[in-house]
Design a protein around this motif. Structure first.
Motif, PDB file in Angstrom:
ATOM      1  N   LYS B 562       0.852  -1.104   0.176  1.00  0.00           N
ATOM      2  CA  LYS B 562      -0.021  -0.119  -0.006  1.00  0.00           C
ATOM      3  C   LYS B 562       0.773   1.218  -0.056  1.00  0.00           C
ATOM      4  N   MET B 563       1.891   1.179   0.759  1.00  0.00           N
ATOM      5  CA  MET B 563       2.790   2.409   0.809  1.00  0.00           C
ATOM      6  C   MET B 563       3.564   2.883  -0.306  1.00  0.00           C
ATOM      7  N   GLN B 565       2.503   2.469  -2.983  1.00  0.00           N
ATOM      8  CA  GLN B 565       2.021   3.347  -3.952  1.00  0.00           C
ATOM      9  C   GLN B 565       1.731   4.676  -3.785  1.00  0.00           C
ATOM     10  N   ASN B 566       2.021   5.147  -2.447  1.00  0.00           N
ATOM     11  CA  ASN B 566       1.989   6.598  -2.064  1.00  0.00           C
ATOM     12  C   ASN B 566       3.104   7.358  -2.620  1.00  0.00           C
ATOM     13  N   ASN B 568       4.448  10.113  -1.979  1.00  0.00           N
ATOM     14  CA  ASN B 568       5.417  10.764  -1.195  1.00  0.00           C
ATOM     15  C   ASN B 568       6.665   9.848  -0.575  1.00  0.00           C
ATOM     16  N   VAL B 569       6.344   8.755  -0.737  1.00  0.00           N
ATOM     17  CA  VAL B 569       7.277   7.599  -0.361  1.00  0.00           C
ATOM     18  C   VAL B 569       8.661   7.610  -1.094  1.00  0.00           C
ATOM     19  N   VAL B 697      10.201   9.695   3.321  1.00  0.00           N
ATOM     20  CA  VAL B 697       9.429  10.528   2.586  1.00  0.00           C
ATOM     21  C   VAL B 697       9.898  11.717   2.155  1.00  0.00           C
ATOM     22  N   SER B 701       6.549  16.311   3.541  1.00  0.00           N
ATOM     23  CA  SER B 701       5.136  15.633   3.285  1.00  0.00           C
ATOM     24  C   SER B 701       5.065  14.402   4.539  1.00  0.00           C
ATOM     25  N   GLU B 704       1.435  14.662   6.202  1.00  0.00           N
ATOM     26  CA  GLU B 704       0.572  14.065   5.165  1.00  0.00           C
ATOM     27  C   GLU B 704       0.737  12.509   5.193  1.00  0.00           C
ATOM     28  N   THR B 705       1.979  12.038   5.158  1.00  0.00           N
ATOM     29  CA  THR B 705       2.297  10.643   4.979  1.00  0.00           C
ATOM     30  C   THR B 705       1.923   9.879   6.157  1.00  0.00           C
ATOM     31  N   ALA B 708      -1.660   9.219   6.323  1.00  0.00           N
ATOM     32  CA  ALA B 708      -1.894   8.214   5.410  1.00  0.00           C
ATOM     33  C   ALA B 708      -1.469   6.809   5.872  1.00  0.00           C
ATOM     34  N   GLN B 712      -4.198   3.671   6.286  1.00  0.00           N
ATOM     35  CA  GLN B 712      -3.732   2.508   5.644  1.00  0.00           C
ATOM     36  C   GLN B 712      -3.904   1.227   6.883  1.00  0.00           C
TER      37      GLN B 712
END
Lengths: 108, 868
Positions: B562-563, B565-566, B568-569, B697, B701, B704-705, B708, B712
């Motif tokens: 999942k992460m 796909q972020n 910011n990562v 990140v 961000s 924000e992360t 998220a 998740q």
């Protein structure tokens, strides 16, 4: 006994003075009491008892002879006053009376 | 038998005797003592007789025999003291400002002393409430690590069981092992600290219970809560009989019945618990035979004995375990001996015992507290002395009158001391109120300890009384001596030379200046140091990294997917250990047969990049390569300690596995900056062992992360609590502690400056007041203000310069030493801190002196000349 203001230890010292007669000075009183009580006493306690009783008028004192053993210092010989005798006798009577008042049962 | 006359009694008791015995009794008592001594010689040795002689002499100190004992007592002391109180109250009221300053100064100093007392009392009381504190012992062992013998508070797992079976002298044994486990009640899910322990726990450590019975711990299905946890889950209601579910590792989720709730723990405690469950559950959850393996350690094994003298026998009997332990399993942990530490002294010695259950919060920084308390008290006392001397100028006539109507010097001194003690008493009451309302609430978060002033504690009252008399007499004795010295006649003819030359007041002021210099330097340097420590590099990128604790491999994989796909990562890593959160130790065996203890982090191939660690040599791990399972990346310190000139390719053993160094990273901090960097190595972790996910990140961000990540998590694992955070916060406590410490020293320094300037103010005004006439004549004769200023200032120049000349090096040395003691990486100290202190002090001094000069300038000449 409050009336006469004579404590237990003082009474013992007073009696010793009366018993020792001419020999009644500091260390001798201490020796005599130590053998009778079978415990150690300090010079301080004897001396302060003597001084206190002198102030209260139970004792009088005067200097006696000096000895070499005392480093040439004179002894102070204490003597009981008649007031002291009176108080001692009173106390003995009070005590004797109380002893007689105890029922026999509790003595055995 | 020798002739006793050769021996003389010791001389000094005789001299003492002559000093205190009334003249008329002297001959008699001396004679008695001599006679007694000679008597004693016949039965005792010379030395014994001398000793007896001295002892008798000491016992002669009786009021009836001693001189002068009744003379100082007044026939009616009550009236006299009443008068003293009245006069002191009036003189206080006549000059409310200086009275306020005086009392406030003392109150603050006394308040700080009370704080120090509360602090020390708290420390001495930690874990002292247990009834069996003298018969309960922590089992510890000594092991030789890197050449030094170190005591450890943990014990091999099987030891508890064996102790119980082998020694009849042991009444109870209790093993303790802590785990962080997921706990569920209704829809609440949290990770909690659960203590596996034997049912004897509550018998040996007498924590009182609020509800339920301590015997219930014998049931493997029951749990006992702390008061705090009871409130967290059940509020104020009685939870007895409620069911909670605890996830027990391999054994899956098990239901426990709440059978007891502890009463609130006494404030001064180091050992406590959140949840207690029976030790048998550990066997269930960790079926790999952890309890029979000498390789495993449990957090603590406590024993209780009937008779402490049995411990020696037990200790000797334990030698056979040593053989078991050392020969069979643990070659690295050669135990050299076992030892027992009583509960009563456990906390005090806890600093020497590694990994013991009596946790000591890191408060080395507050060692200086008692010293500061003394400093402040000294400052306030010197201050009081100086101001008291000034204010007495206005009371000279009173002293004169008292002397004329028959008060002797002792009387006057008693008056001033009584006055002083009553002022100190006011200050004490005020200080007490200050402590309760201001200092304690402020200091509790600074110290991290729940300090309290225990009014039932009789020692506290003794302490207060001691402070009262000490402060009262210390601050009042000198003024009393000084003032009572004056001659009544001279006072009335006006020829008293008051306050002109008094070297002592100057000395006091000098000491004050030195003390303030130290305190200000301390404050400035601490402020600088806090900035320095905050700016210090951690050796990796802590700002852009987030981490989260994960329960297992599948959770890791889900979250990773999942992460990734972020947007910011930047990079993502899994690991078994994590910087600042979990770290293990390992022992390296070099081919040359040397051993080094190192920190060890088991990570994946992305960890070094994700955390922003910098490779200075060699290469990173490669996930795909099977070979890399036997490689390590080490830090520069390890290379340096092992004296490797060419580290890449170097091999060593950990346990029985060979490892090869493939990379070197620059040094980084694995602990807070109180601790030095340790030699550290990274190796690859098995995917199934992953416990942490770290994410780097994009800068900016983070929040924000983080949101998220939490979202998740909640979506993927509704049953498990989220345990993660910003990497920057892992040492949050350390930095907030630094900030608080800075605040503390700053406040203290402000008070010190205030006190010192008040002291100077008092001294200068004393001087000026004594020379009004002189200044007036000078003015009449045409002296300019500048000339007068020079005259006044010149007097203090030498004093201030010499005080600072002593203060500067002393401050520098003291603060430097303290800083080096506290921090592994102290700020390189320069002279800016001391310079600021000096500058500040000089400004204050100039200010104070200029106020006095203005007073002189404005003064009325006629009035000044009329002074007789």
């Amino acid at each position: 006994m409050k009336k006469t203001k004579l404590g237990e230890f003082e009474e013992l010292v007073l009696l010793t003075v009366a018993a020792l007669q001419e020999d009644a000075y500091g260390v001798e009183i201490k020796r005599e009491l130590e053998t009778r009580l079978k415990e150690k006493l300090s010079v301080g306690s004897i001396q302060s008892a003597l001084k206190r009783m002198e102030e209260k008028g139970f004792l009088t004192s005067e200097f006696g002879e000096a000895t070499q053993k005392r480093g040439g210092k004179r002894k102070r010989i204490y003597a009981t006053t008649s007031y002291a005798h009176q108080v001692l006798a009173e106390m003995r009577d009070i005590r004797a009376g109380l002893w007689e008042a105890i029922p026999n049962v509790s003595l055995t | 038998m020798k002739q006793p006359n050769h021996y003389a009694p010791p001389k000094w008791p005789l001299r003492l005797l002559r000093l205190f015995v009334k003249e008329e009794y002297l001959e008699e008592i001396e004679g008695d003592m001599e006679e007694l001594f000679q008597d004693n010689l016949e039965t005792l040795s010379y030395r014994q007789a001398r000793r007896m002689y001295t002892w008798e002499m000491i016992r002669l100190m009786r009021p009836l025999i001693m001189k002068n004992i009744r003379i100082t007592l007044s026939p009616n002391p009550y009236g006299m003291f009443k008068n003293y109180f009245k006069i002191s109250f009036r003189s206080l009221m006549r000059n409310p400002l200086s009275a306020f300053i005086n009392i406030m100064g003392l109150a603050v100093a006394i308040g700080i002393c009370m704080l120090v007392y509360a602090f020390i009392a708290y420390d001495n009381n930690i874990d002292q409430f247990h009834t069996h504190k003298h018969s309960v012992y922590l089992t510890t062992f000594f092991a030789d690590r890197e050449g030094t013998l170190q005591q450890y508070g943990q014990t091999p797992g099987p030891l508890g069981q064996m102790l119980k079976e082998d020694f009849a002298q042991i009444k109870h044994v209790c093993r303790i092992e802590d785990r962080n486990l997921v706990l569920k009640y209704g829809d609440q899910v949290f990770t909690e600290r659960v203590r596996y322990t034997d049912p004897t726990f509550l018998e040996m450590l007498t924590f009182p219970l609020k509800w339920g019975t301590s015997q219930s711990l014998a049931d493997v299905n029951s749990v006992i809560l702390s008061e705090e946890m009871s409130v967290k889950y059940f509020g104020a209601t009685n939870p007895i009989g409620e069911n909670v579910h605890i996830k027990l590792g391999n054994a899956g989720t098990k239901t426990f019945k709440v059978m007891g709730v502890a009463a609130p723990f006494p404030k001064a405690h180091a050992i406590d618990f959140d949840f207690l469950i029976n030790f048998e559950n550990l066997r269930l959850s960790e079926s790999d035979g952890a309890l029979h393996d000498w390789n495993t350690l449990v957090n603590a094994t406590l024993v209780q004995v009937e008779d402490p003298s049995d411990l020696k026998i037990i200790q000797q009997g334990m030698d056979k375990y040593k053989v078991l332990q050392n020969k069979e399993v643990q070659k690295d942990w050669a135990i050299s001996s076992f030892a027992f530490e009583p509960l009563a002294t456990l906390h005090k010695n806890s600093a020497q015992i590694r990994d013991d259950i009596s946790v000591d919060p890191p408060i080395e920084s507050l060692v200086a507290l008692p010293v500061i308390g003394m400093f402040m008290l000294a400052l306030a006392c010197f201050n009081y002395i100086n101001i008291a001397l000034v204010s007495t100028t206005k009371r000279l006539k009173e002293i004169g009158v008292r002397k004329v109507i028959g008060a002797n010097r002792v009387r006057i001194m008693i008056q001033f001391l009584v006055e002083n003690i009553s002022v100190t008493f006011f200050a004490l009451v005020l200080g007490f109120i200050l402590t309760i309302t201001v200092f304690l609430p402020w200091f509790i978060p600074v110290s991290g300890r729940e300090l309290e002033l225990n009014l039932i504690d009789s020692n506290f009252w003794v302490f207060l009384l001691a402070i009262l008399f000490f402060t009262g007499i210390a601050s009042g004795l000198y003024p009393a001596l000084y003032i009572s010295r004056f001659d009544a006649v001279k006072i009335f003819t006006g020829s008293v030379q008051f306050g002109k030359k008094n070297p002592l007041t100057k000395l006091f002021l000098g000491i004050q200046l030195v003390l303030s210099c130290i305190l200000i330097t301390g404050a400035v340097v601490y402020m600088q140091n806090t900035t320095f420590q905050t700016m210090r590099s951690w050796g990796y990128n802590q700002r852009d990294v987030l981490y989260v604790n994960i329960p297992n491999q599948s959770a890791y994989e889900h979250l990773q997917d999942k992460m990734l796909q972020n947007a910011n990562v930047r990079s993502l890593a899994g690991s078994k250990d994590h910087l600042g959160k979990k770290i293990s130790t390992a022992i390296i065996h070099t081919p040359a047969n040397r051993q080094y203890e190192v920190e060890q982090l088991a990570v994946d191939a992305h960890y070094v990049n994700t955390m922003g660690l910098q490779l200075s040599d060699g290469r990173n791990f490669n996930d795909q390569s099977e070979n890399d399972k036997h490689t390590v990346i080490v830090n520069e310190l390890l290379v340096k300690n092992m004296e490797l000139s060419n580290p890449i390719g170097h091999q060593f053993r950990i346990d029985s596995t060979k490892y090869q160094i493939i990379g070197v990273v620059k040094d980084f901090h694995t602990h807070s900056f109180y601790n030095p960097i340790r030699p550290t190595l990274f190796k690859l972790a098995d995917k199934k062992d992953y416990q942490f996910l770290s994410v780097q990140v994009k800068n900016g961000s983070q929040e924000e992360t983080y949101q998220a990540l939490q979202t998740q998590w909640a979506a993927l694992f509704p049953d498990s609590p989220f345990q993660g955070g910003y990497q920057e916060d892992v040492w949050g406590i350390f930095f907030s502690q630094l900030a608080r410490m800075e605040e503390f020293t700053r406040t203290i320094a402000c008070m010190a400056v205030l006190l010192a300037s008040l002291g100077l103010y008092g001294l200068v005004s004393l001087n000026v007041a004594g020379r009004v006439r002189e200044f007036s004549i000078r003015k009449v004769l045409g002296a300019r203000l500048l000339d007068l200023s020079v005259t006044i200032a010149r007097q203090y120049l030498v004093l201030i310069v010499s005080a600072l000349a002593i203060g500067v090096p002393v401050s520098y040395m003291l603060i430097h030493t303290q800083l080096n003691m506290m921090f592994a990486y102290p700020m390189p100290m320069d002279f800016s801190g001391v310079s600021i202190a000096v500058l500040l002090l000089v400004c204050v001094l100039l200010g104070v002196i200029s106020i006095q000069i203005r007073k002189v300038a404005k003064s009325n000449l006629v009035k000044g000349l009329k002074v007789e």
